[in-house]
Design a protein around this motif. Structure first.
Motif, PDB file in Angstrom:
ATOM      1  N   MET A 121      22.151  -7.258 152.191  1.00 38.48           N
ATOM      2  CA  MET A 121      20.925  -7.607 152.638  1.00 38.48           C
ATOM      3  C   MET A 121      20.021  -6.664 152.123  1.00 38.48           C
ATOM      4  SD  MET A 121      20.038  -5.997 156.433  1.00 38.48           S
ATOM      5  CE  MET A 121      18.443  -6.654 157.144  1.00 38.48           C
ATOM      6  N   LEU A 122      19.078  -7.217 151.190  1.00 40.09           N
ATOM      7  CA  LEU A 122      17.941  -6.704 150.243  1.00 40.09           C
ATOM      8  C   LEU A 122      16.679  -6.605 150.894  1.00 40.09           C
ATOM      9  CD1 LEU A 122      18.844  -7.985 146.779  1.00 40.09           C
ATOM     10  CD2 LEU A 122      19.766  -5.897 147.862  1.00 40.09           C
ATOM     11  N   GLN A 123      16.080  -5.502 150.758  1.00 41.29           N
ATOM     12  CA  GLN A 123      14.808  -5.491 151.304  1.00 41.29           C
ATOM     13  C   GLN A 123      13.611  -6.139 150.309  1.00 41.29           C
ATOM     14  OE1 GLN A 123      13.398  -1.184 151.769  1.00 41.29           O
ATOM     15  NE2 GLN A 123      11.588  -1.660 151.071  1.00 41.29           N
ATOM     16  N   GLU A 124      12.819  -7.018 150.971  1.00 40.73           N
ATOM     17  CA  GLU A 124      11.728  -7.667 150.443  1.00 40.73           C
ATOM     18  C   GLU A 124      10.702  -6.599 149.635  1.00 40.73           C
ATOM     19  OE1 GLU A 124      10.279 -11.131 148.533  1.00 40.73           O
ATOM     20  OE2 GLU A 124      12.055 -10.935 149.630  1.00 40.73           O
ATOM     21  N   CYS A 125      10.321  -6.920 148.537  1.00 40.28           N
ATOM     22  CA  CYS A 125       9.081  -5.753 148.200  1.00 40.28           C
ATOM     23  C   CYS A 125       8.266  -6.802 147.428  1.00 40.28           C
ATOM     24  CB  CYS A 125       9.778  -4.689 147.505  1.00 40.28           C
ATOM     25  SG  CYS A 125      10.616  -5.501 145.862  1.00 40.28           S
ATOM     26  N   SER A 126       7.139  -6.177 146.896  1.00 43.29           N
ATOM     27  CA  SER A 126       6.062  -6.715 146.294  1.00 43.29           C
ATOM     28  C   SER A 126       6.143  -7.568 144.964  1.00 43.29           C
ATOM     29  CB  SER A 126       4.805  -5.647 146.012  1.00 43.29           C
ATOM     30  OG  SER A 126       5.302  -4.849 145.106  1.00 43.29           O
ATOM     31  N   SER A 127       7.413  -7.235 144.361  1.00 43.14           N
ATOM     32  CA  SER A 127       7.904  -7.852 143.392  1.00 43.14           C
ATOM     33  C   SER A 127       8.850  -8.830 143.344  1.00 43.14           C
ATOM     34  CB  SER A 127       8.238  -6.795 142.116  1.00 43.14           C
ATOM     35  OG  SER A 127       9.360  -5.933 142.676  1.00 43.14           O
ATOM     36  N   GLY A 128       8.846  -9.496 144.693  1.00 39.18           N
ATOM     37  CA  GLY A 128       9.712 -10.583 144.942  1.00 39.18           C
ATOM     38  C   GLY A 128      11.190  -9.993 145.436  1.00 39.18           C
ATOM     39  N   LEU A 166      24.812   5.009 151.101  1.00 40.91           N
ATOM     40  CA  LEU A 166      23.986   4.254 151.998  1.00 40.91           C
ATOM     41  C   LEU A 166      22.614   4.290 151.682  1.00 40.91           C
ATOM     42  CD1 LEU A 166      24.137   2.428 154.434  1.00 40.91           C
ATOM     43  CD2 LEU A 166      23.768   4.372 155.683  1.00 40.91           C
ATOM     44  N   ILE A 167      22.047   3.293 150.979  1.00 42.27           N
ATOM     45  CA  ILE A 167      20.650   3.352 151.006  1.00 42.27           C
ATOM     46  C   ILE A 167      19.723   2.890 152.120  1.00 42.27           C
ATOM     47  CG2 ILE A 167      18.825   2.812 149.093  1.00 42.27           C
ATOM     48  CD1 ILE A 167      20.741   2.555 146.967  1.00 42.27           C
ATOM     49  N   HIS A 168      18.945   3.721 152.645  1.00 40.78           N
ATOM     50  CA  HIS A 168      18.357   3.359 153.960  1.00 40.78           C
ATOM     51  C   HIS A 168      17.279   2.351 153.435  1.00 40.78           C
ATOM     52  CE1 HIS A 168      20.493   6.664 155.426  1.00 40.78           C
ATOM     53  NE2 HIS A 168      20.095   7.526 154.440  1.00 40.78           N
ATOM     54  N   GLY A 169      17.263   1.375 154.363  1.00 42.74           N
ATOM     55  CA  GLY A 169      16.183   0.260 154.139  1.00 42.74           C
ATOM     56  C   GLY A 169      16.650  -0.674 153.173  1.00 42.74           C
ATOM     57  N   GLU A 202      31.654   1.328 156.793  1.00 44.02           N
ATOM     58  CA  GLU A 202      32.380   0.243 156.019  1.00 44.02           C
ATOM     59  C   GLU A 202      31.665   0.414 154.593  1.00 44.02           C
ATOM     60  OE1 GLU A 202      31.324  -3.678 157.626  1.00 44.02           O
ATOM     61  OE2 GLU A 202      31.629  -2.962 159.745  1.00 44.02           O
ATOM     62  N   PRO A 203      32.034   1.236 153.992  1.00 42.37           N
ATOM     63  CA  PRO A 203      31.540   1.772 152.668  1.00 42.37           C
ATOM     64  C   PRO A 203      32.081   0.794 151.613  1.00 42.37           C
ATOM     65  CG  PRO A 203      32.975   3.556 153.180  1.00 42.37           C
ATOM     66  CD  PRO A 203      32.753   2.594 154.428  1.00 42.37           C
ATOM     67  N   ASP A 204      33.182   0.008 151.660  1.00 39.65           N
ATOM     68  CA  ASP A 204      33.560  -1.187 150.832  1.00 39.65           C
ATOM     69  C   ASP A 204      32.592  -2.167 150.519  1.00 39.65           C
ATOM     70  OD1 ASP A 204      35.863   0.351 150.652  1.00 39.65           O
ATOM     71  OD2 ASP A 204      37.002  -1.064 151.961  1.00 39.65           O
ATOM     72  N   ASN A 205      31.654  -2.216 151.540  1.00 33.42           N
ATOM     73  CA  ASN A 205      30.585  -3.539 151.075  1.00 33.42           C
ATOM     74  C   ASN A 205      29.623  -2.863 150.309  1.00 33.42           C
ATOM     75  OD1 ASN A 205      31.691  -5.250 153.015  1.00 33.42           O
ATOM     76  ND2 ASN A 205      30.561  -4.151 154.754  1.00 33.42           N
ATOM     77  N   ILE A 206      29.587  -1.637 149.878  1.00 33.31           N
ATOM     78  CA  ILE A 206      28.538  -1.117 149.126  1.00 33.31           C
ATOM     79  C   ILE A 206      28.853  -0.920 147.665  1.00 33.31           C
ATOM     80  CG2 ILE A 206      27.090   1.253 148.627  1.00 33.31           C
ATOM     81  CD1 ILE A 206      27.284   1.816 151.766  1.00 33.31           C
ATOM     82  N   PRO A 207      28.041  -1.331 146.697  1.00 30.53           N
ATOM     83  CA  PRO A 207      28.450  -1.367 145.464  1.00 30.53           C
ATOM     84  C   PRO A 207      28.497   0.112 145.072  1.00 30.53           C
ATOM     85  CG  PRO A 207      26.031  -2.235 145.718  1.00 30.53           C
ATOM     86  CD  PRO A 207      26.721  -2.085 147.132  1.00 30.53           C
ATOM     87  N   LYS A 208      29.246   0.396 143.928  1.00 28.02           N
ATOM     88  CA  LYS A 208      29.409   1.803 143.398  1.00 28.02           C
ATOM     89  C   LYS A 208      27.879   2.359 142.698  1.00 28.02           C
ATOM     90  CE  LYS A 208      31.803   0.492 139.102  1.00 28.02           C
ATOM     91  NZ  LYS A 208      33.024   0.692 138.555  1.00 28.02           N
ATOM     92  N   ALA A 209      27.513   3.372 142.777  1.00 29.05           N
ATOM     93  CA  ALA A 209      26.334   4.096 142.179  1.00 29.05           C
ATOM     94  C   ALA A 209      26.628   5.126 141.212  1.00 29.05           C
ATOM     95  CB  ALA A 209      25.496   4.492 143.347  1.00 29.05           C
ATOM     96  N   GLU A 210      26.010   4.690 139.954  1.00 28.94           N
ATOM     97  CA  GLU A 210      26.178   5.764 139.041  1.00 28.94           C
ATOM     98  C   GLU A 210      25.066   6.980 138.954  1.00 28.94           C
ATOM     99  OE1 GLU A 210      26.650   5.399 133.949  1.00 28.94           O
ATOM    100  OE2 GLU A 210      26.026   3.729 135.303  1.00 28.94           O
ATOM    101  N   GLN A 211      25.477   8.236 138.745  1.00 26.50           N
ATOM    102  CA  GLN A 211      24.621   9.195 138.499  1.00 26.50           C
ATOM    103  C   GLN A 211      23.774   9.016 137.486  1.00 26.50           C
ATOM    104  OE1 GLN A 211      25.586  13.532 139.708  1.00 26.50           O
ATOM    105  NE2 GLN A 211      27.543  12.770 140.043  1.00 26.50           N
ATOM    106  N   ALA A 212      22.572   9.730 137.764  1.00 26.00           N
ATOM    107  CA  ALA A 212      21.695   9.616 136.598  1.00 26.00           C
ATOM    108  C   ALA A 212      21.312  11.155 136.661  1.00 26.00           C
ATOM    109  CB  ALA A 212      20.414   8.862 136.844  1.00 26.00           C
ATOM    110  N   SER A 213      21.938  12.167 136.155  1.00 22.39           N
ATOM    111  CA  SER A 213      21.855  13.544 136.426  1.00 22.39           C
ATOM    112  C   SER A 213      21.934  14.193 135.081  1.00 22.39           C
ATOM    113  CB  SER A 213      22.672  14.150 137.377  1.00 22.39           C
ATOM    114  OG  SER A 213      23.913  13.908 136.820  1.00 22.39           O
ATOM    115  N   PRO A 214      21.263  15.239 134.768  1.00 19.91           N
ATOM    116  CA  PRO A 214      21.494  16.097 133.488  1.00 19.91           C
ATOM    117  C   PRO A 214      22.899  16.303 133.387  1.00 19.91           C
ATOM    118  CG  PRO A 214      19.756  17.084 134.917  1.00 19.91           C
ATOM    119  CD  PRO A 214      20.345  15.854 135.876  1.00 19.91           C
ATOM    120  N   LEU A 215      23.531  16.340 132.204  1.00 18.88           N
ATOM    121  CA  LEU A 215      24.700  16.862 131.767  1.00 18.88           C
ATOM    122  C   LEU A 215      24.597  18.163 131.490  1.00 18.88           C
ATOM    123  CD1 LEU A 215      26.141  13.950 129.419  1.00 18.88           C
ATOM    124  CD2 LEU A 215      26.642  14.406 131.878  1.00 18.88           C
TER     125      LEU A 215
END
Length: 84
Positions: free
Chosen positions: A1-8, A31-34, A43-56
């Protein structure tokens, strides 16, 4: 389920999420709210994995470095690469 936004159907901007699970190699389930339905929190199996964008820290010339996972239950800010 994706949130509709101004860019389609692209997700642009920064979204608040809650860390649910740690995976290997620096990935997490967030879990990204909205964007994802609230019931996916149990049910976290439904959620795609997220990669960190953090300083090393303590990085080396061969591309290796260290990182830390955010605590389970932490609030984090999320972005979608190319709005996807």
């Amino acid at each position: 389920m994706l949130q509709e936004c101004s860019s389609g159907n692209k997700l642009v901007g920064i979204y608040r999420g809650t860390v649910l699970q740690h995976l290997s190699h620096g990935y997490c389930k967030i879990l990204i709210h909205g964007v994802y339905p609230q019931e996916w929190a149990t049910e976290p199996d439904n959620i795609p994995k997220a990669e960190q964008a953090s300083p090393l820290f303590a990085g080396t010339n061969n591309g290796n470095g260290t990182f830390s996972y955010p605590n389970i239950g932490s609030t984090v800010w999320c972005m979608f690469a190319n709005g996807d």
